[in-house]
Scaffold this motif. Structure first.
Motif, PDB file in Angstrom:
ATOM      1  N   ASN A  90      50.983  35.906  42.242  1.00 53.89           N
ATOM      2  CA  ASN A  90      50.980  36.123  43.691  1.00 53.89           C
ATOM      3  C   ASN A  90      50.899  37.614  44.001  1.00 53.89           C
ATOM      4  N   GLY A  91      50.063  37.958  44.959  1.00 56.07           N
ATOM      5  CA  GLY A  91      49.944  39.346  45.390  1.00 56.07           C
ATOM      6  C   GLY A  91      48.733  40.050  44.816  1.00 56.07           C
ATOM      7  N   SER A  92      48.246  39.623  43.651  1.00 54.26           N
ATOM      8  CA  SER A  92      47.090  40.302  43.047  1.00 54.26           C
ATOM      9  C   SER A  92      45.795  39.751  43.633  1.00 54.26           C
ATOM     10  N   VAL A  93      44.816  40.645  43.746  1.00 52.43           N
ATOM     11  CA  VAL A  93      43.523  40.288  44.350  1.00 52.43           C
ATOM     12  C   VAL A  93      42.413  40.548  43.328  1.00 52.43           C
ATOM     13  N   GLY A  94      41.713  39.503  42.930  1.00 55.69           N
ATOM     14  CA  GLY A  94      40.538  39.677  42.060  1.00 55.69           C
ATOM     15  C   GLY A  94      40.844  40.304  40.724  1.00 55.69           C
ATOM     16  N   SER A  95      42.105  40.260  40.315  1.00 54.99           N
ATOM     17  CA  SER A  95      42.471  40.873  39.036  1.00 54.99           C
ATOM     18  C   SER A  95      43.725  40.180  38.519  1.00 54.99           C
ATOM     19  N   ASP A  96      44.038  40.427  37.221  1.00 52.18           N
ATOM     20  CA  ASP A  96      45.328  39.926  36.756  1.00 52.18           C
ATOM     21  C   ASP A  96      46.420  40.872  37.263  1.00 52.18           C
ATOM     22  N   SER A  97      47.664  40.556  36.954  1.00 53.22           N
ATOM     23  CA  SER A  97      48.750  41.315  37.582  1.00 53.22           C
ATOM     24  C   SER A  97      48.871  42.726  37.013  1.00 53.22           C
ATOM     25  N   THR A  98      48.107  43.039  35.933  1.00 53.71           N
ATOM     26  CA  THR A  98      48.112  44.418  35.425  1.00 53.71           C
ATOM     27  C   THR A  98      46.942  45.212  36.002  1.00 53.71           C
ATOM     28  N   GLY A  99      46.107  44.552  36.796  1.00 54.73           N
ATOM     29  CA  GLY A  99      44.983  45.256  37.416  1.00 54.73           C
ATOM     30  C   GLY A  99      43.663  45.078  36.681  1.00 54.73           C
ATOM     31  N   ILE A 100      43.650  44.310  35.592  1.00 51.32           N
ATOM     32  CA  ILE A 100      42.371  44.069  34.894  1.00 51.32           C
ATOM     33  C   ILE A 100      41.528  43.127  35.751  1.00 51.32           C
ATOM     34  N   PRO A 101      40.321  43.599  36.145  1.00 51.89           N
ATOM     35  CA  PRO A 101      39.550  42.821  37.120  1.00 51.89           C
ATOM     36  C   PRO A 101      38.950  41.532  36.560  1.00 51.89           C
ATOM     37  N   PHE A 102      38.846  40.520  37.419  1.00 51.37           N
ATOM     38  CA  PHE A 102      38.061  39.330  37.120  1.00 51.37           C
ATOM     39  C   PHE A 102      36.688  39.516  37.765  1.00 51.37           C
ATOM     40  N   LYS A 103      35.697  38.887  37.158  1.00 55.67           N
ATOM     41  CA  LYS A 103      34.355  38.918  37.762  1.00 55.67           C
ATOM     42  C   LYS A 103      34.291  37.798  38.804  1.00 55.67           C
ATOM     43  N   SER A 104      33.965  38.141  40.032  1.00 56.54           N
ATOM     44  CA  SER A 104      33.968  37.106  41.082  1.00 56.54           C
ATOM     45  C   SER A 104      32.578  36.517  41.252  1.00 56.54           C
ATOM     46  N   ILE A 105      32.517  35.454  42.023  1.00 56.93           N
ATOM     47  CA  ILE A 105      31.224  34.801  42.293  1.00 56.93           C
ATOM     48  C   ILE A 105      30.269  35.771  42.993  1.00 56.93           C
ATOM     49  N   LEU A 106      30.818  36.792  43.669  1.00 53.07           N
ATOM     50  CA  LEU A 106      29.953  37.799  44.299  1.00 53.07           C
ATOM     51  C   LEU A 106      29.118  38.526  43.247  1.00 53.07           C
ATOM     52  N   GLU A 107      29.791  38.955  42.182  1.00 53.36           N
ATOM     53  CA  GLU A 107      29.066  39.709  41.148  1.00 53.36           C
ATOM     54  C   GLU A 107      28.050  38.830  40.419  1.00 53.36           C
ATOM     55  N   TYR A 108      28.435  37.593  40.115  1.00 57.23           N
ATOM     56  CA  TYR A 108      27.482  36.662  39.501  1.00 57.23           C
ATOM     57  C   TYR A 108      26.267  36.476  40.410  1.00 57.23           C
ATOM     58  N   SER A 109      26.529  36.388  41.704  1.00 53.39           N
ATOM     59  CA  SER A 109      25.439  36.147  42.661  1.00 53.39           C
ATOM     60  C   SER A 109      24.527  37.361  42.777  1.00 53.39           C
ATOM     61  N   GLN A 110      25.142  38.549  42.788  1.00 52.37           N
ATOM     62  CA  GLN A 110      24.318  39.761  42.894  1.00 52.37           C
ATOM     63  C   GLN A 110      23.448  39.937  41.647  1.00 52.37           C
ATOM     64  N   GLU A 111      23.980  39.553  40.479  1.00 59.97           N
ATOM     65  CA  GLU A 111      23.167  39.619  39.246  1.00 59.97           C
ATOM     66  C   GLU A 111      21.934  38.733  39.357  1.00 59.97           C
ATOM     67  N   LYS A 112      22.091  37.628  40.105  1.00 55.83           N
ATOM     68  CA  LYS A 112      20.960  36.691  40.272  1.00 55.83           C
ATOM     69  C   LYS A 112      20.125  37.024  41.507  1.00 55.83           C
ATOM     70  N   LYS A 113      20.414  38.184  42.103  1.00 56.29           N
ATOM     71  CA  LYS A 113      19.662  38.674  43.265  1.00 56.29           C
ATOM     72  C   LYS A 113      19.805  37.780  44.508  1.00 56.29           C
ATOM     73  N   PHE A 114      20.939  37.068  44.609  1.00 56.03           N
ATOM     74  CA  PHE A 114      21.248  36.354  45.839  1.00 56.03           C
ATOM     75  C   PHE A 114      21.624  37.381  46.897  1.00 56.03           C
ATOM     76  N   LYS A 115      21.329  37.093  48.163  1.00 51.81           N
ATOM     77  CA  LYS A 115      21.949  37.877  49.229  1.00 51.81           C
ATOM     78  C   LYS A 115      23.375  37.369  49.408  1.00 51.81           C
ATOM     79  N   THR A 116      24.244  38.214  49.981  1.00 48.39           N
ATOM     80  CA  THR A 116      25.660  37.840  50.055  1.00 48.39           C
ATOM     81  C   THR A 116      26.232  38.163  51.434  1.00 48.39           C
ATOM     82  N   GLY A 117      27.179  37.349  51.862  1.00 52.41           N
ATOM     83  CA  GLY A 117      27.761  37.559  53.191  1.00 52.41           C
ATOM     84  C   GLY A 117      29.224  37.162  53.267  1.00 52.41           C
TER      85      GLY A 117
END
Ligand SMILES: [Zn+2]
Length: 364
Positions: A90-117
């Motif tokens: 609880n409290g962490s955003v897009g990362s584990d509680s030590t701050g190591i980031p997770f890859k979100s669906i945004l990044e997967y989508s940008q790799e595939k050249k989707f537009k995002t909103g």
């Protein structure tokens, strides 16, 4: 069997198996989160509105909303599970509680050249939208989250929370003196600071920043535009994408109504969210190549419908002023919708969404 018909049969079997193993992938994905929207919130909308767009979904299920460390999640961990496929504390955003980031669906989508909103009724740096584009140990790091939004390359974002982008001297609350709004044009954005001007924005503009309030958007009952209107502006822009788009729409204040135990507020925020659901489902029905998934990060308030009559009037009761562990509904329509039936863990919903963007995605 004739040799030619044997070959045709074999080809049919092979193609059928391929089809059975590979879900049909949508061109566009719209993820709609009603923050705090338990089953009874949807019930208020459906019981009051015989034409409710929630009736249009072909598939439905439930999500188990726990976080990595708690039975009862907060919005940061809840949205992270749905948008990156991993549970965090609880409290962490897009990362584990030590701050190591997770890859979100945004990044997967940008790799595939989707537009995002992104379209929300809270501040754009609030926990739920932040889980799409930012990675921070704590949801309270909203200045850092604002920096990450500007750098995220999201094609169109609409919501409130301008104070996190501006220094104290010009109506903001940043103590570092940075005016992030000046950065927008460097990143190619057309910037709009209220709904009236955003409404006149051209759908041909490639990048649009609509930060239309200093704080969150007004309550739905105090606005002369709906979340549906904002969502339509985003769709008009994103649908030009040849490669498809992904969009996050959040009915952010359903949760706040639950915390406040305010029935009228809950009902009007649900009506507002339903207008956005209608815009998305109408688009998907016509487009036929768009997955619309509607769910919640958690339930808020332990709300129930205590009394009422068949004309849609109702009295709501609340058992709590915070979140609960009640399972939340999942509605889906469009290519891939059948993947979201039954009871699913919140992070599994995230993984299935991401695999529709990139079937090669791997999860630990
Ligand atoms: Zn909440």
């Amino acid at each position: 069997m004739h040799k030619k018909s044997l070959i045709v049969s074999i080809l049919l079997i092979i193609s059928f198996q391929l089809f059975a193993e590979t879900p049909v992938r949508p061109k566009n994905i719209i993820i709609m989160i009603g923050d705090g929207m338990g089953v009874n919130y949807v019930s208020t909308e459906v019981l009051r509105n015989p034409q409710s767009p929630f009736r249009e979904f072909s598939n439905s299920g439930f999500s188990i909303t726990c976080s990595a460390d708690k039975l009862i999640t907060d919005s940061a961990a809840g949205a992270t599970a749905l948008l990156s496929g991993y549970r965090t504390k609880n409290g962490s955003v897009g990362s584990d509680s030590t701050g190591i980031p997770f890859k979100s669906i945004l990044e997967y989508s940008q790799e595939k050249k989707f537009k995002t909103g992104i379209v929300v009724t809270c501040g754009l740096t609030h926990a739920t939208p932040a889980a799409l584009y930012a990675s921070v140990k704590s949801r309270k790091e909203e200045f850092d989250i604002a920096d990450q939004l500007i750098a995220s390359d999201v094609d169109i974002f609409i919501g409130g929370g301008r104070k996190f982008f501006l220094p104290i001297e010009i109506n903001g609350i940043r103590e570092d003196g940075i005016n992030l709004l000046k950065e927008l044009s460097k990143h190619g954005y057309s910037y709009y600071d209220d709904y009236a001007s955003l409404k006149k924005s051209l759908s041909t503009e490639s990048k649009v920043a609509g930060i239309i309030e200093i704080d969150a958007l007004p309550h739905a009952s105090k606005r002369d535009y709906s979340l549906g209107d904002l969502t339509q502006i985003a769709i008009n822009n994103l649908q030009k994408s040849e490669n498809g788009f992904i969009m996050l729409v959040e009915g952010s204040q359903i949760d706040w109504a639950g915390h406040d135990n305010k029935a009228d507020y809950a009902i009007s925020e649900m009506e507002d969210f339903a207008k956005a659901v209608k815009v998305c489902i109408d688009f998907a029905m016509e487009d036929k190549n768009t997955l619309v998934l509607v769910t919640a990060d958690h339930e808020t308030g332990g709300m129930s419908i205590k009394k009422g009559s068949l004309d849609g009037s109702m009295e709501l009761a609340f058992t709590h002023t915070s979140h609960t562990a009640e399972m939340v509904p999942v509605f889906s329509h469009g290519p891939g919708a059948e993947l979201f039936k039954g009871i699913l863990d919140n992070y599994e919903i995230g993984r299935r969404l991401i695999k529709l963007v990139n079937p090669e995605a791997l999860f630990k």
